[in-house]
Design a protein around this motif. Structure first.
Motif, short mmCIF file in Angstrom:
data_model
loop_
_atom_site.label_atom_id
_atom_site.label_comp_id
_atom_site.label_asym_id
_atom_site.label_seq_id
_atom_site.Cartn_x
_atom_site.Cartn_y
_atom_site.Cartn_z
N GLN A 1 0.80 -1.22 0.00
CA GLN A 1 0.00 0.00 0.00
C GLN A 1 0.83 1.27 0.00
OE1 GLN A 1 -3.31 -0.14 -0.63
NE2 GLN A 1 -2.91 -2.32 -0.79
N GLU A 2 2.07 1.17 -0.50
CA GLU A 2 2.91 2.35 -0.65
C GLU A 2 2.65 2.93 -2.04
OE1 GLU A 2 6.72 0.57 -0.09
OE2 GLU A 2 6.58 0.63 2.09
N ALA A 3 2.33 4.21 -2.10
CA ALA A 3 2.02 4.86 -3.37
C ALA A 3 3.20 5.72 -3.82
CB ALA A 3 0.77 5.72 -3.24
N VAL A 4 3.54 5.61 -5.11
CA VAL A 4 4.56 6.46 -5.72
C VAL A 4 4.02 6.97 -7.04
CG1 VAL A 4 6.58 5.43 -4.61
CG2 VAL A 4 5.73 4.46 -6.73
N ALA A 5 4.48 8.16 -7.42
CA ALA A 5 4.02 8.76 -8.67
C ALA A 5 5.23 9.17 -9.50
CB ALA A 5 3.14 9.98 -8.38
N GLY A 6 5.07 9.11 -10.80
CA GLY A 6 6.13 9.49 -11.72
C GLY A 6 6.87 8.27 -12.22
N PHE A 7 7.15 8.25 -13.51
CA PHE A 7 7.73 7.08 -14.16
C PHE A 7 9.08 6.69 -13.55
CE2 PHE A 7 9.87 4.97 -17.79
CZ PHE A 7 8.97 3.94 -17.96
N ALA A 8 9.99 7.64 -13.41
CA ALA A 8 11.32 7.33 -12.88
C ALA A 8 11.23 6.84 -11.44
CB ALA A 8 12.23 8.55 -12.97
N THR A 9 10.38 7.44 -10.65
CA THR A 9 10.21 7.04 -9.26
C THR A 9 9.62 5.64 -9.17
OG1 THR A 9 9.85 9.35 -8.71
CG2 THR A 9 9.24 7.75 -7.03
N ILE A 10 8.67 5.34 -10.03
CA ILE A 10 8.08 4.00 -10.05
C ILE A 10 9.13 2.96 -10.44
CG2 ILE A 10 6.44 2.51 -11.27
CD1 ILE A 10 4.54 4.95 -11.34
N LEU A 11 9.93 3.25 -11.46
CA LEU A 11 10.96 2.29 -11.87
C LEU A 11 11.98 2.08 -10.76
CD1 LEU A 11 11.70 2.95 -15.64
CD2 LEU A 11 9.95 1.53 -14.57
N ALA B 1 22.96 7.00 -11.35
CA ALA B 1 22.74 8.35 -11.89
C ALA B 1 22.56 8.31 -13.40
CB ALA B 1 23.89 9.28 -11.52
N GLN B 2 23.38 7.53 -14.08
CA GLN B 2 23.27 7.43 -15.53
C GLN B 2 21.96 6.76 -15.93
OE1 GLN B 2 26.76 5.57 -17.17
NE2 GLN B 2 28.12 7.05 -16.23
N VAL B 3 21.57 5.71 -15.22
CA VAL B 3 20.30 5.03 -15.49
C VAL B 3 19.15 6.02 -15.32
CG1 VAL B 3 18.69 3.26 -14.64
CG2 VAL B 3 21.10 2.70 -15.01
N TYR B 4 19.17 6.77 -14.23
CA TYR B 4 18.11 7.76 -13.97
C TYR B 4 18.05 8.79 -15.10
CZ TYR B 4 15.18 11.15 -11.60
OH TYR B 4 14.16 12.01 -11.29
N GLN B 5 19.22 9.25 -15.57
CA GLN B 5 19.24 10.22 -16.67
C GLN B 5 18.61 9.64 -17.94
OE1 GLN B 5 23.45 11.15 -16.70
NE2 GLN B 5 23.07 13.14 -15.74
N TRP B 6 18.90 8.38 -18.24
CA TRP B 6 18.31 7.75 -19.43
C TRP B 6 16.80 7.56 -19.26
CZ3 TRP B 6 19.92 7.68 -24.11
CH2 TRP B 6 21.28 7.72 -24.39
N ILE B 7 16.36 7.24 -18.07
CA ILE B 7 14.92 7.09 -17.84
C ILE B 7 14.24 8.44 -18.06
CG2 ILE B 7 13.15 6.62 -16.10
CD1 ILE B 7 15.12 4.48 -14.97
N GLU B 8 14.79 9.48 -17.49
CA GLU B 8 14.23 10.82 -17.70
C GLU B 8 14.28 11.21 -19.18
OE1 GLU B 8 12.65 13.07 -15.62
OE2 GLU B 8 12.57 11.36 -14.27
N PHE B 9 15.36 10.89 -19.84
CA PHE B 9 15.51 11.17 -21.27
C PHE B 9 14.40 10.45 -22.05
CE2 PHE B 9 17.39 9.97 -25.42
CZ PHE B 9 17.70 11.22 -25.92
N SER B 10 14.12 9.20 -21.67
CA SER B 10 13.07 8.45 -22.37
C SER B 10 11.70 9.09 -22.19
CB SER B 10 13.05 6.99 -21.94
OG SER B 10 12.53 6.84 -20.64
N VAL B 11 11.46 9.67 -21.01
CA VAL B 11 10.17 10.31 -20.72
C VAL B 11 10.06 11.67 -21.41
CG1 VAL B 11 8.75 11.32 -18.90
CG2 VAL B 11 9.87 9.13 -18.53
N LEU B 12 11.11 12.47 -21.28
CA LEU B 12 11.04 13.86 -21.73
C LEU B 12 11.36 14.06 -23.21
CD1 LEU B 12 12.79 15.47 -18.65
CD2 LEU B 12 10.34 15.39 -19.15
N TYR B 13 12.14 13.17 -23.80
CA TYR B 13 12.55 13.37 -25.18
C TYR B 13 12.15 12.22 -26.10
CZ TYR B 13 15.48 14.26 -29.26
OH TYR B 13 15.91 14.47 -30.52
N VAL B 14 12.45 11.00 -25.71
CA VAL B 14 12.23 9.86 -26.60
C VAL B 14 10.75 9.65 -26.89
CG1 VAL B 14 12.57 7.39 -26.94
CG2 VAL B 14 14.37 8.74 -25.86
N ALA B 15 9.95 9.52 -25.85
CA ALA B 15 8.53 9.23 -26.06
C ALA B 15 7.82 10.33 -26.86
CB ALA B 15 7.84 9.00 -24.73
#
Length: 179
Positions: free
Chosen positions: A36-46, A69-83
């Motif tokens: 029952q722990e709730a998290v929001a946001g793609f990077a936070t969920i991953l 840190a590099q993994v987090y940057q790529w996840i953010e990149f996938s959300v903000l630019y790739v998709a």
């Protein structure tokens, strides 16, 4: 990119129950775990999925602080630019060219093993790569090699039909003169 299905696929890759995944009223993806722990946001969920997982991919993603840190940057990149970029033809073409250039000297986005970064980018460009013709795929050989390698993992393709990356080099057999 941040839709429910992609989160569920990545959870499956990590061998973790996705819990209740949905879009909230602001259309932000949210996850409620079995605890029952709730998290929001793609990077936070991953990140939360990786913390719950014992999979090799999750462990690779947390190998060092630099890798994290590099993994987090790529996840953010996938959300903000790739998709979003994969929906615009000109941006998508540049995106594919940039990734193709990157994979000329790398097998994975971070380090020498699959990480959450690879999964996030893979699922972000899946529909774009699926729409490419064989000749287009040939123009992005390095990206195609990476994509094909990932899709052949059962945990990644999850029963979806494998995309065809077999091409015939047109310039090799079509050397005749056309009038």
């Amino acid at each position: 990119m941040c839709d429910v299905a992609k989160v569920q696929k990545i959870a499956h890759c990590l061998g973790v129950a996705p819990g209740k995944v949905q879009l909230n009223e602001e259309q932000v993806v949210t996850r409620t775990s079995a605890k029952q722990e709730a998290v929001a946001g793609f990077a936070t969920i991953l990140e939360s999925l990786a913390n719950e997982s014992k999979s090799e991919t999750a462990q690779n993603s947390k190998a060092t602080r630099e890798v994290e840190a590099q993994v987090y940057q790529w996840i953010e990149f996938s959300v903000l630019y790739v998709a979003p970029g994969s929906k615009d033809r000109n941006v998508a073409k540049q995106l594919l060219a940039d990734l193709n250039k990157l994979f000329a000297s790398k097998s994975y986005l971070v380090g020498h093993f699959i990480t959450l970064a690879d999964l996030a980018v893979y699922y972000a460009i899946y529909d774009l790569v699926k729409s490419l013709s064989p000749v287009d795929k040939e123009a992005y050989l390095n990206l195609s090699r990476w994509f094909d390698h990932l899709q052949k993992r059962d945990d990644v393709h999850q029963g979806e039909p494998l995309l065809n990356f077999t091409t015939i080099y047109l310039h090799g057999w079509a050397t005749g003169t056309h009038i």
